[in-house]
Write a protein that holds these residues in place. Sequence first.
Motif, PDB file in Angstrom:
ATOM      1  N   SER A 123       0.763  -1.234   0.000  1.00  0.00           N
ATOM      2  CA  SER A 123       0.000   0.000   0.000  1.00  0.00           C
ATOM      3  C   SER A 123       0.800   1.293   0.000  1.00  0.00           C
ATOM      4  N   LYS A 124       1.990   1.312   0.567  1.00  0.00           N
ATOM      5  CA  LYS A 124       2.637   2.595   0.820  1.00  0.00           C
ATOM      6  C   LYS A 124       2.867   3.402  -0.453  1.00  0.00           C
ATOM      7  N   GLU A 125       3.470   2.789  -1.455  1.00  0.00           N
ATOM      8  CA  GLU A 125       3.791   3.525  -2.675  1.00  0.00           C
ATOM      9  C   GLU A 125       2.542   4.078  -3.343  1.00  0.00           C
ATOM     10  N   VAL A 126       1.528   3.223  -3.491  1.00  0.00           N
ATOM     11  CA  VAL A 126       0.340   3.663  -4.216  1.00  0.00           C
ATOM     12  C   VAL A 126      -0.480   4.636  -3.390  1.00  0.00           C
ATOM     13  N   ARG A 127      -0.562   4.413  -2.088  1.00  0.00           N
ATOM     14  CA  ARG A 127      -1.300   5.367  -1.255  1.00  0.00           C
ATOM     15  C   ARG A 127      -0.639   6.743  -1.299  1.00  0.00           C
ATOM     16  N   ASP A 128       0.676   6.766  -1.289  1.00  0.00           N
ATOM     17  CA  ASP A 128       1.384   8.044  -1.415  1.00  0.00           C
ATOM     18  C   ASP A 128       1.093   8.680  -2.771  1.00  0.00           C
ATOM     19  N   PHE A 129       1.050   7.838  -3.805  1.00  0.00           N
ATOM     20  CA  PHE A 129       0.767   8.344  -5.149  1.00  0.00           C
ATOM     21  C   PHE A 129      -0.641   8.935  -5.211  1.00  0.00           C
ATOM     22  N   ILE A 130      -1.617   8.220  -4.629  1.00  0.00           N
ATOM     23  CA  ILE A 130      -2.999   8.706  -4.641  1.00  0.00           C
ATOM     24  C   ILE A 130      -3.110  10.021  -3.879  1.00  0.00           C
ATOM     25  N   ARG A 131      -2.445  10.096  -2.728  1.00  0.00           N
ATOM     26  CA  ARG A 131      -2.483  11.343  -1.952  1.00  0.00           C
ATOM     27  C   ARG A 131      -1.919  12.507  -2.757  1.00  0.00           C
ATOM     28  N   GLN A 132      -0.818  12.251  -3.470  1.00  0.00           N
ATOM     29  CA  GLN A 132      -0.226  13.307  -4.287  1.00  0.00           C
ATOM     30  C   GLN A 132      -1.160  13.694  -5.425  1.00  0.00           C
ATOM     31  N   ALA A 133      -1.807  12.696  -6.021  1.00  0.00           N
ATOM     32  CA  ALA A 133      -2.750  12.979  -7.110  1.00  0.00           C
ATOM     33  C   ALA A 133      -3.932  13.799  -6.606  1.00  0.00           C
ATOM     34  N   VAL A 134      -4.391  13.502  -5.398  1.00  0.00           N
ATOM     35  CA  VAL A 134      -5.482  14.285  -4.807  1.00  0.00           C
ATOM     36  C   VAL A 134      -5.028  15.720  -4.564  1.00  0.00           C
ATOM     37  N   ASP A 135      -3.796  15.880  -4.083  1.00  0.00           N
ATOM     38  CA  ASP A 135      -3.264  17.225  -3.849  1.00  0.00           C
ATOM     39  C   ASP A 135      -3.153  18.024  -5.141  1.00  0.00           C
ATOM     40  N   ASN A 136      -3.017  17.331  -6.269  1.00  0.00           N
ATOM     41  CA  ASN A 136      -2.873  18.009  -7.559  1.00  0.00           C
ATOM     42  C   ASN A 136      -4.209  18.407  -8.184  1.00  0.00           C
ATOM     43  N   LEU A 137      -5.311  17.993  -7.571  1.00  0.00           N
ATOM     44  CA  LEU A 137      -6.626  18.396  -8.068  1.00  0.00           C
ATOM     45  C   LEU A 137      -6.837  19.890  -7.839  1.00  0.00           C
ATOM     46  N   THR A 138      -7.803  20.460  -8.538  1.00  0.00           N
ATOM     47  CA  THR A 138      -8.146  21.853  -8.261  1.00  0.00           C
ATOM     48  C   THR A 138      -8.694  21.936  -6.836  1.00  0.00           C
ATOM     49  N   PRO A 139      -8.642  23.095  -6.204  1.00  0.00           N
ATOM     50  CA  PRO A 139      -9.147  23.212  -4.829  1.00  0.00           C
ATOM     51  C   PRO A 139     -10.594  22.740  -4.679  1.00  0.00           C
ATOM     52  N   GLN A 140     -11.444  23.080  -5.668  1.00  0.00           N
ATOM     53  CA  GLN A 140     -12.848  22.670  -5.583  1.00  0.00           C
ATOM     54  C   GLN A 140     -12.988  21.155  -5.691  1.00  0.00           C
TER      55      GLN A 140
END
Length: 204
Positions: A123-140
Motif C-alpha cells: 500500500s505505501k507507494e500507491v497510497r502516497d501516489f494517490i495522496r499526491q494525485a489528490v493534492d494536484n486536483l483543483t481546490p474545488q
Amino acid sequence: MELLPNTEKELLQQVASGSEQAFGTLFNAYRKKLYTNIYRLTESRETAEDTVHEVFLKVWLNRATLGTIDNFGAYLQRMARNYAVSGFRRMAKEALILSELKKEEANQSFSEQPAQPEHQLMSKEVRDFIRQAVDNLTPQQKTVYLLNREGGLKTDEIAQQLGISVNTAKKHLADALLNLRRSVNDAYGPYAIALFVFFDIYRA
C-alpha cells in the motif's frame, strides 16, 4: 430471453428443489446480460466469462435459499459485482507486492532488509501516489472529493455545506475522479483498473 415474474419464481423454486433443467433455463436467460455487464466493468472477456460461471456455481451450491429471492436478476448482478471487485482487489495486491519485490531485487537489497508485512509492501507507494494525485486536483475538486470519500458525505450534503448547487458538487466529484483515474492509468497501466476499484476511484 426475458422471464415473466411468475415463471421466474417457479423456476427458482424448482432449482431450490434440485431441478437441473430449471437451473439451465435460468442460466440461459441471464448468462448473456450478466456477461455483458461484467465485461463493461472489467474490460476482460476471460474475467467476465469466469465471473458468470463462478456466480452460477454459487447459485447452484446455495440453491436451497433461492425460494426466498424476490429479484433474481438484481441478486445475480450483486453477486457478480462483488466477485469482480474481490478479484480486482486481489489483482491490485498481487501487482503491488510484485512491484515492490522487483524494486528491491533491482537495488540488490532484498536479502539485506527484514521482511515487511504484506499490507505495507502493497500500500505505501500507491497510497502516497494517490495522496499526491489528490493534492494536484483543483481546490474545488479536492474539497468535494475529500468530503465525499473521507467525510462520507453525499453530494447534496456537500452542496449544502459548501453553499453550491448539487449539480456543481456532482461535477466537481466526477471531474476529480476522472483526473485521478487518468493519473493512475498513466502511472500503472495494465493494473490501473484494479487500482480504480481498490482505492474506490472508479465511480462517483
